[in-house]
Design an enzyme around this catalytic site. Sequence first.
Site, PDB file in Angstrom:
ATOM      1  N   HIS A 153      76.007   3.837  53.012  1.00 24.61           N
ATOM      2  CA  HIS A 153      76.786   4.940  53.601  1.00 24.61           C
ATOM      3  C   HIS A 153      77.998   4.308  54.299  1.00 24.61           C
ATOM      4  O   HIS A 153      77.843   3.467  55.189  1.00 24.61           O
ATOM      5  CB  HIS A 153      75.939   5.728  54.600  1.00 24.61           C
ATOM      6  CG  HIS A 153      74.776   6.404  53.934  1.00 24.61           C
ATOM      7  ND1 HIS A 153      73.486   6.311  54.385  1.00 24.61           N
ATOM      8  CD2 HIS A 153      74.737   7.179  52.818  1.00 24.61           C
ATOM      9  CE1 HIS A 153      72.687   7.006  53.588  1.00 24.61           C
ATOM     10  NE2 HIS A 153      73.423   7.537  52.621  1.00 24.61           N
ATOM     11  N   GLU A 159      78.629   3.632  58.199  1.00 30.98           N
ATOM     12  CA  GLU A 159      77.609   2.947  58.999  1.00 30.98           C
ATOM     13  C   GLU A 159      78.034   1.492  59.198  1.00 30.98           C
ATOM     14  O   GLU A 159      77.635   0.589  58.463  1.00 30.98           O
ATOM     15  CB  GLU A 159      76.248   3.103  58.328  1.00 30.98           C
ATOM     16  CG  GLU A 159      75.867   4.580  58.286  1.00 30.98           C
ATOM     17  CD  GLU A 159      74.578   4.895  57.530  1.00 30.98           C
ATOM     18  OE1 GLU A 159      74.278   6.085  57.388  1.00 30.98           O
ATOM     19  OE2 GLU A 159      73.903   3.953  57.081  1.00 30.98           O
ATOM     20  N   HIS A 176      70.987   0.381  57.731  1.00 26.23           N
ATOM     21  CA  HIS A 176      71.699   1.639  57.999  1.00 26.23           C
ATOM     22  C   HIS A 176      71.812   1.892  59.500  1.00 26.23           C
ATOM     23  O   HIS A 176      71.105   1.282  60.293  1.00 26.23           O
ATOM     24  CB  HIS A 176      70.918   2.827  57.408  1.00 26.23           C
ATOM     25  CG  HIS A 176      70.918   2.871  55.915  1.00 26.23           C
ATOM     26  ND1 HIS A 176      71.613   3.819  55.192  1.00 26.23           N
ATOM     27  CD2 HIS A 176      70.302   2.090  54.997  1.00 26.23           C
ATOM     28  CE1 HIS A 176      71.423   3.615  53.899  1.00 26.23           C
ATOM     29  NE2 HIS A 176      70.625   2.562  53.750  1.00 26.23           N
ATOM     30  N   GLU A 230      66.869   1.515  59.872  1.00 27.68           N
ATOM     31  CA  GLU A 230      67.800   2.255  60.729  1.00 27.68           C
ATOM     32  C   GLU A 230      67.910   1.519  62.056  1.00 27.68           C
ATOM     33  O   GLU A 230      66.912   1.296  62.733  1.00 27.68           O
ATOM     34  CB  GLU A 230      67.271   3.682  60.975  1.00 27.68           C
ATOM     35  CG  GLU A 230      67.156   4.527  59.711  1.00 27.68           C
ATOM     36  CD  GLU A 230      68.506   5.010  59.189  1.00 27.68           C
ATOM     37  OE1 GLU A 230      69.520   4.866  59.903  1.00 27.68           O
ATOM     38  OE2 GLU A 230      68.538   5.518  58.051  1.00 27.68           O
TER      39      GLU A 230
HETATM   40 ZN   LIG Z   1      72.618   5.438  55.991  1.00 28.56          ZN
END
Ligand SMILES: [Zn+2]
Length: 324
Positions: A54, A57, A146, A210
């Site tokens: 993404h 990020e 992420h 994450e």
């Molecule tokens: Zn992500």
Amino acid sequence: MSFLKTTLANPISAEPHSLMLENGVNLELLETGVLRVSPARQGDYRIVISCGIHGNETAPIEMVEKIFSEIKSGKLTVTNELLLIIGNPPAANQAVRFIDENLNRLFSGKHQSSSTKEARRAKLIEDHVAEFYQQGEESRLHYDLHTAIRGSELEKFAVYPYLHNRDWPKTQIAFLERCGLEAILLSTKPAGTFSYFTSTQFGADSFTIELGKVRKFGDNDMRNFADAMQGLRELISGQEDFSSELKSIQVFSVVEEVIKRSEALKLHVADDAKNFTAFPKGSLLASDEGYEYRTQQDGERFVFPITNIPIGQRAMLVVAPTIL
Ligand SMILES: [Zn+2]
């Protein structure tokens, strides 16, 4: 040379080139955002570290750049084969999650039914990862880094892709705990994610990790990522042997995957509610045409709620505590 600057300056493609360091480590840019690092001698692991799947990020992208610069300067010893990936350079340039569609829904061949920029990129990444893993017999690892759109009660956590018939290896989860992760979430279904692809196709121990909240380039406090950076350094340099025991990391299992069925989808969570907010039994979390989800037990929590997605995609996960 900076891996990040070179990637952002050449977002669509780059000429392959390589550089041999004095210590015998070979750096080889295979395509834009895809960099192979080969040690002088063969180690035990074949590691993929990916970021920027993404584009907005940024913290994980800055982590990968730091790893690259430490390798290039010779400060970080490399004893394992490594593939560093910056997933979506055009989206990173525009500071957006994606240009046409979510890259992390397009793996395991799902890109075949699409012709977007992200679909082409998913195919290219799949091909490079396949070649990398198939070149040796070492154990395969993949950490897809992420940051999340919303805040989280548990700031750092990993999603373990669905393993089908394989067991959840506690030693892998213990390593993540030492990287500063507070929770692990065990998936119960196949997905179009990058980590599910490497896990299923190559038997890698793969994780979507994450690490906190999305911020702009330069706004990340890298002290927040010190434990994760240290873990990755130990892995790359061959000091990590996956022998630690689990301590207090919380383990959750997915109990409901809310899929968007229609434009009537409504998620009954506040816009500013944090991921992993716990709800009592019977709470309405999602409703859609002919569907509603109420928590089945006390302490169920939601993760990754999103409604502006195409019909058929995942709108939210509901998780509950479990034991390994
Ligand atoms: Zn992500």
